[in-house]
Design an enzyme around this catalytic site. Sequence first.
Site, PDB file in Angstrom:
ATOM      1  N   ASP A  46       0.870  -1.159   0.000  1.00 19.12           N
ATOM      2  CA  ASP A  46       0.000   0.000   0.000  1.00 19.12           C
ATOM      3  C   ASP A  46       0.921   1.227   0.000  1.00 19.12           C
ATOM      4  OD1 ASP A  46      -2.445   1.522   0.619  1.00 19.12           O
ATOM      5  OD2 ASP A  46      -1.476   1.826   2.552  1.00 19.12           O
TER       6      ASP A  46
ATOM      7  N   ASP B  37      -0.025   5.095   0.793  1.00 19.88           N
ATOM      8  CA  ASP B  37      -0.281   6.068   1.857  1.00 19.88           C
ATOM      9  C   ASP B  37      -0.339   5.352   3.212  1.00 19.88           C
ATOM     10  OD1 ASP B  37      -1.594   8.466   3.102  1.00 19.88           O
ATOM     11  OD2 ASP B  37      -3.313   7.119   3.121  1.00 19.88           O
TER      12      ASP B  37
HETATM   13  P1  B16 Z   1      -6.581  10.159  -3.687  1.00 15.43           P
HETATM   14  P2  B16 Z   1      -3.692   4.055  -0.088  1.00 15.43           P
HETATM   15  C1  B16 Z   1      -5.574   5.946  -0.142  1.00 15.43           C
HETATM   16  O1  B16 Z   1      -4.241   5.543  -0.394  1.00 15.43           O
HETATM   17  C2  B16 Z   1      -5.658   6.754   1.133  1.00 15.43           C
HETATM   18  O2  B16 Z   1      -5.306   5.953   2.260  1.00 15.43           O
HETATM   19  C3  B16 Z   1      -7.062   7.268   1.323  1.00 15.43           C
HETATM   20  O3  B16 Z   1      -7.123   8.054   2.509  1.00 15.43           O
HETATM   21  C4  B16 Z   1      -7.457   8.108   0.096  1.00 15.43           C
HETATM   22  O4  B16 Z   1      -8.797   8.549   0.217  1.00 15.43           O
HETATM   23  C5  B16 Z   1      -7.293   7.249  -1.165  1.00 15.43           C
HETATM   24  O5  B16 Z   1      -5.960   6.758  -1.245  1.00 15.43           O
HETATM   25  C6  B16 Z   1      -7.584   8.037  -2.415  1.00 15.43           C
HETATM   26  O6  B16 Z   1      -6.571   9.017  -2.583  1.00 15.43           O
HETATM   27  O7  B16 Z   1      -7.544  11.205  -3.253  1.00 15.43           O
HETATM   28  O8  B16 Z   1      -5.127  10.633  -3.707  1.00 15.43           O
HETATM   29  O9  B16 Z   1      -6.969   9.510  -4.985  1.00 15.43           O
HETATM   30  O10 B16 Z   1      -3.660   3.920   1.408  1.00 15.43           O
HETATM   31  O11 B16 Z   1      -4.607   3.064  -0.778  1.00 15.43           O
HETATM   32  O12 B16 Z   1      -2.300   4.092  -0.697  1.00 15.43           O
HETATM   33 MG    MG Z   2      -2.852   3.135   3.270  1.00 19.63          MG
END
Ligand code: B16
Ligand code: MG
Length: 213
Positions: A9, A11
């Site tokens: 993953d 984030d």
């Molecule tokens: P974006 P991951 C996720 O990343 C985040 O944890 C989540 O908080 C966010 O809403 C989602 O990506 C979408 O992100 O707005 O940048 O498209 O943890 O799956 O790497």
């Molecule tokens: Mg994450």
Amino acid sequence: MKFQGIIFDLDGVICSTDEFHFLAWKQLAESIGITNFTRADGDLQRGVSRMESLGILLRKSERKFSEEEKIALAEQKNNIYRQMLGTMSETDLSENVRTTLFALKKSGKKLAVGSSSKNTKYILERLGLGDFFDAVVDGNMISRGKPDPEVFLKAAELLGLPPDDCLVVEDATAGIRAARAGGFEAAGLGDAAAFGMTAYPLTALSDLLTIVS
Ligand code: B16
Ligand code: MG
């Protein structure tokens, strides 16, 4: 040797963009009169898509928003978030993450990213990891978000490995659920470490080195 492939993953695992997400959502919340958006609310948004994250935030509003308004709000948040991402550089990759990623690569593991974020490519470039991974699957390439396993199944397919030969590393319970639904074993950081479906709780990413050796 356990697991030929590792799917990370982004984030909350490779980088701490989770703090930027929280600050950007909080700023958006305040601009529409929501003053009680908390870190616990932010934790519920981990791993889930941008529009679902907005839904979690809007539960705190008494106002009803049309679909067009929701799209505009999500875009507003993304603009704030992108400004924050613009301040990132290679120095934002922690030493623990950097040394772990390079050691895993050197040992011959196939490495992928499986992220819900539509900003994945930009973030990887800012961190100096633009060309590092063998496969990258992000929010632009999937039609169903975590806890659906689509993102991880696509990543395993691109690595050319079956799910039972890949370990998924996550910080979100939605991500651990997605991994398990796809037939993957999962390692968890933060809240996900204590989650019942997590086979390998991690205190730092470098714990992976002993798990997969
Ligand atoms: P974006 P991951 C996720 O990343 C985040 O944890 C989540 O908080 C966010 O809403 C989602 O990506 C979408 O992100 O707005 O940048 O498209 O943890 O799956 O790497
Ligand atoms: Mg994450």
